[in-house]
Design an enzyme around this catalytic site. Structure first.
Site, PDB file in Angstrom:
ATOM      1  N   SER A  29       0.406  -7.617   7.580  1.00 57.78           N
ATOM      2  CA  SER A  29       1.343  -6.909   6.752  1.00 57.78           C
ATOM      3  C   SER A  29       2.581  -6.885   7.418  1.00 57.78           C
ATOM      4  O   SER A  29       2.808  -6.368   8.438  1.00 57.78           O
ATOM      5  CB  SER A  29       0.824  -5.640   6.700  1.00 57.78           C
ATOM      6  OG  SER A  29       1.741  -4.670   6.228  1.00 57.78           O
ATOM      7  N   HIS A  45       1.019 -10.413   3.678  1.00 55.53           N
ATOM      8  CA  HIS A  45       0.710  -9.081   2.971  1.00 55.53           C
ATOM      9  C   HIS A  45       2.241  -8.397   2.843  1.00 55.53           C
ATOM     10  O   HIS A  45       2.726  -7.881   3.922  1.00 55.53           O
ATOM     11  CB  HIS A  45      -0.233  -8.295   3.394  1.00 55.53           C
ATOM     12  CG  HIS A  45      -0.643  -6.976   2.825  1.00 55.53           C
ATOM     13  ND1 HIS A  45      -1.748  -7.160   1.726  1.00 55.53           N
ATOM     14  CD2 HIS A  45      -0.388  -5.898   2.863  1.00 55.53           C
ATOM     15  CE1 HIS A  45      -1.899  -5.943   1.329  1.00 55.53           C
ATOM     16  NE2 HIS A  45      -1.039  -5.238   1.956  1.00 55.53           N
ATOM     17  N   ASP A  84       3.904  -4.967   1.253  1.00 55.88           N
ATOM     18  CA  ASP A  84       3.630  -3.472   0.696  1.00 55.88           C
ATOM     19  C   ASP A  84       4.677  -3.022  -0.266  1.00 55.88           C
ATOM     20  O   ASP A  84       5.661  -2.787   0.504  1.00 55.88           O
ATOM     21  CB  ASP A  84       3.185  -2.738   1.912  1.00 55.88           C
ATOM     22  CG  ASP A  84       1.764  -3.068   2.486  1.00 55.88           C
ATOM     23  OD1 ASP A  84       1.023  -2.799   1.842  1.00 55.88           O
ATOM     24  OD2 ASP A  84       1.827  -3.405   3.676  1.00 55.88           O
ATOM     25  N   MET A  91       6.172   0.012  -2.072  1.00 59.02           N
ATOM     26  CA  MET A  91       6.174   1.262  -2.360  1.00 59.02           C
ATOM     27  C   MET A  91       7.213   2.008  -3.086  1.00 59.02           C
ATOM     28  O   MET A  91       8.462   1.772  -2.702  1.00 59.02           O
ATOM     29  CB  MET A  91       5.856   2.200  -0.863  1.00 59.02           C
ATOM     30  CG  MET A  91       4.669   1.336  -0.012  1.00 59.02           C
ATOM     31  SD  MET A  91       4.468   2.196   1.530  1.00 59.02           S
ATOM     32  CE  MET A  91       3.334   1.561   2.355  1.00 59.02           C
ATOM     33  N   HIS A 121       1.006  -6.259  -2.709  1.00 59.01           N
ATOM     34  CA  HIS A 121       0.261  -5.111  -2.953  1.00 59.01           C
ATOM     35  C   HIS A 121       1.071  -3.911  -3.518  1.00 59.01           C
ATOM     36  O   HIS A 121       2.037  -3.485  -2.656  1.00 59.01           O
ATOM     37  CB  HIS A 121      -0.365  -4.541  -1.576  1.00 59.01           C
ATOM     38  CG  HIS A 121      -1.222  -3.069  -1.474  1.00 59.01           C
ATOM     39  ND1 HIS A 121      -1.472  -2.601  -0.227  1.00 59.01           N
ATOM     40  CD2 HIS A 121      -1.616  -2.442  -2.403  1.00 59.01           C
ATOM     41  CE1 HIS A 121      -2.178  -1.581  -0.497  1.00 59.01           C
ATOM     42  NE2 HIS A 121      -2.215  -1.586  -1.846  1.00 59.01           N
ATOM     43  N   MET A 155       2.073  -0.362  -4.528  1.00 64.06           N
ATOM     44  CA  MET A 155       1.651   1.024  -4.403  1.00 64.06           C
ATOM     45  C   MET A 155       2.772   1.592  -5.125  1.00 64.06           C
ATOM     46  O   MET A 155       3.618   2.309  -4.611  1.00 64.06           O
ATOM     47  CB  MET A 155       1.486   1.330  -3.009  1.00 64.06           C
ATOM     48  CG  MET A 155       0.336   0.756  -2.345  1.00 64.06           C
ATOM     49  SD  MET A 155       0.456   0.970  -0.523  1.00 64.06           S
ATOM     50  CE  MET A 155       1.526  -0.735  -0.311  1.00 64.06           C
ATOM     51  N   MET A 204      -8.756   0.480   0.226  1.00 62.82           N
ATOM     52  CA  MET A 204      -8.027   0.811   1.019  1.00 62.82           C
ATOM     53  C   MET A 204      -8.679   1.674   2.128  1.00 62.82           C
ATOM     54  O   MET A 204      -9.789   2.470   1.831  1.00 62.82           O
ATOM     55  CB  MET A 204      -7.137   1.943   0.602  1.00 62.82           C
ATOM     56  CG  MET A 204      -5.946   1.297  -0.106  1.00 62.82           C
ATOM     57  SD  MET A 204      -5.082   0.039   0.366  1.00 62.82           S
ATOM     58  CE  MET A 204      -4.222   0.947   2.039  1.00 62.82           C
ATOM     59  N   ASP A 237      -7.457  -2.974   4.011  1.00 61.15           N
ATOM     60  CA  ASP A 237      -6.210  -2.683   4.356  1.00 61.15           C
ATOM     61  C   ASP A 237      -6.239  -1.264   4.906  1.00 61.15           C
ATOM     62  O   ASP A 237      -6.482  -0.374   4.234  1.00 61.15           O
ATOM     63  CB  ASP A 237      -5.308  -2.750   2.832  1.00 61.15           C
ATOM     64  CG  ASP A 237      -4.056  -2.649   3.383  1.00 61.15           C
ATOM     65  OD1 ASP A 237      -3.679  -2.587   4.481  1.00 61.15           O
ATOM     66  OD2 ASP A 237      -3.248  -2.614   2.195  1.00 61.15           O
TER      67      ASP A 237
HETATM   68  C1  DX5 Z   1      -0.780   0.978   3.894  1.00 65.34           C
HETATM   69  C2  DX5 Z   1      -0.453  -0.462   3.620  1.00 65.34           C
HETATM   70  C3  DX5 Z   1      -0.941  -1.402   4.769  1.00 65.34           C
HETATM   71  C4  DX5 Z   1      -0.386  -1.240   6.086  1.00 65.34           C
HETATM   72  C5  DX5 Z   1      -1.112  -1.622   7.072  1.00 65.34           C
HETATM   73  O1  DX5 Z   1      -0.422   1.626   2.984  1.00 65.34           O
HETATM   74  O2  DX5 Z   1      -0.906  -0.945   2.306  1.00 65.34           O
HETATM   75  O3  DX5 Z   1      -0.888  -2.708   4.395  1.00 65.34           O
HETATM   76  O4  DX5 Z   1       0.951  -1.994   6.366  1.00 65.34           O
HETATM   77  O5  DX5 Z   1      -1.007  -1.358   8.477  1.00 65.34           O
HETATM   78  P1  DX5 Z   1      -1.626  -1.108   9.455  1.00 65.34           P
HETATM   79  O6  DX5 Z   1      -2.468  -2.372   9.873  1.00 65.34           O
HETATM   80  O7  DX5 Z   1      -0.986  -0.729  10.682  1.00 65.34           O
HETATM   81  O8  DX5 Z   1      -2.857  -0.059   9.100  1.00 65.34           O
HETATM   82 ZN    ZN Z   2      -1.104  -3.075   2.022  1.00 68.79          ZN
END
Ligand code: DX5
Ligand code: ZN
Length: 223
Positions: free
Chosen positions: A8, A33, A35, A37, A66, A68, A137, A175
């Site tokens: 990620s 990956h 993220d 948001m 991903h 969110m 998650m 994740d």
């Molecule tokens: C959290 C994200 C993850 C995050 C994982 O909301 O979806 O992908 O970056 O990071 P670690 O591996 O540090 O928990």
């Molecule tokens: Zn993620």
């Protein structure tokens, strides 16, 4: 079982993102990956389609995006155009999940569905047959560096049973809080794609350590 590692980039050094991508690619990562948001579905705001487009140019690895974000239906076309390969949306974020999943397919991308720690697995029962990936998650989404929620192991086992009866192969991704130390237990529960942010990027030795970490993660799942 062949597993996949999806670093990620939320934990990468954004001042050197291109280099970080090259580093995980040569370290043996399977996916990247990303993220996304929106400050609504989760408290944090991160990456949009423009950055995904830049990432697309910087790596040949499949982009595991991903989302969110609330009402992800508003942005499927943008992320597809930006070069996402897998587009995963949250069951909690849309009223018309089936339609969103269909639109990801129509855009020529692989659809995934994700589920928060407190959402019962049954919430995705009607959609699993339509997706290529289920993302469980194991932290509350929003930030890297949180601890893996142990009780999620049972949910992963149940998700494995749920996807096993579907006629086409579905990847089971987990994740949040995944490190070399706990990846074996998560693999044993039935996961085959592992997201790791701080577990890969935030370590001593910097980029030089990525290869060792990814190899150690893979090895731990084989033991
Ligand atoms: C959290 C994200 C993850 C995050 C994982 O909301 O979806 O992908 O970056 O990071 P670690 O591996 O540090 O928990
Ligand atoms: Zn993620």
């Amino acid at each position: 079982m062949t597993i996949k590692i999806s670093p990620s980039i939320l934990s990468a050094d954004f001042t050197r993102l291109g280099e970080e991508l090259k580093a995980v690619e040569s370290a043996g990562a399977d996916y990247v990956h990303i993220d996304v948001m929106d400050g609504r579905f989760v408290p944090n705001i991160t990456i949009g389609p423009f950055v995904v487009e830049a990432v697309r140019k910087a790596t040949a690895l499949p982009l595991d995006v991903h989302l969110m974000i609330e009402e992800p239906e508003r942005y499927i076309t943008d992320f597809a155009r930006a070069g996402a390969d897998i587009i995963t949306v949250h069951v909690e974020a849309t009223r018309h999940l089936n339609k969103v999943i269909q639109s990801i397919r129509e855009a020529g991308k692989r659809p995934g569905v994700s589920i928060n720690p407190a959402t019962p697995l049954i919430a995705i029962a009607e959609i699993v047959a339509d997706v290529d990936l289920v993302l469980i998650m194991s932290v509350n989404p929003g930030f890297s560096g949180q601890s893996f929620i142990q009780s999620i192991l049972d949910k992963i086992k149940a998700a494995r049973r749920m996807i096993e009866v579907v006629a086409h192969p579905i990847e089971l991704e987990v994740d949040g809080g995944i490190k070399t130390a706990n990846i074996a237990a998560i693999a044993k529960a039935g996961a085959d794609v592992f997201v790791s942010g701080s577990g890969i990027f935030a370590q001593e030795g910097g980029q030089g350590g990525y290869k060792k970490t990814i190899a150690a993660m893979r090895q731990a799942t084989e033991a």
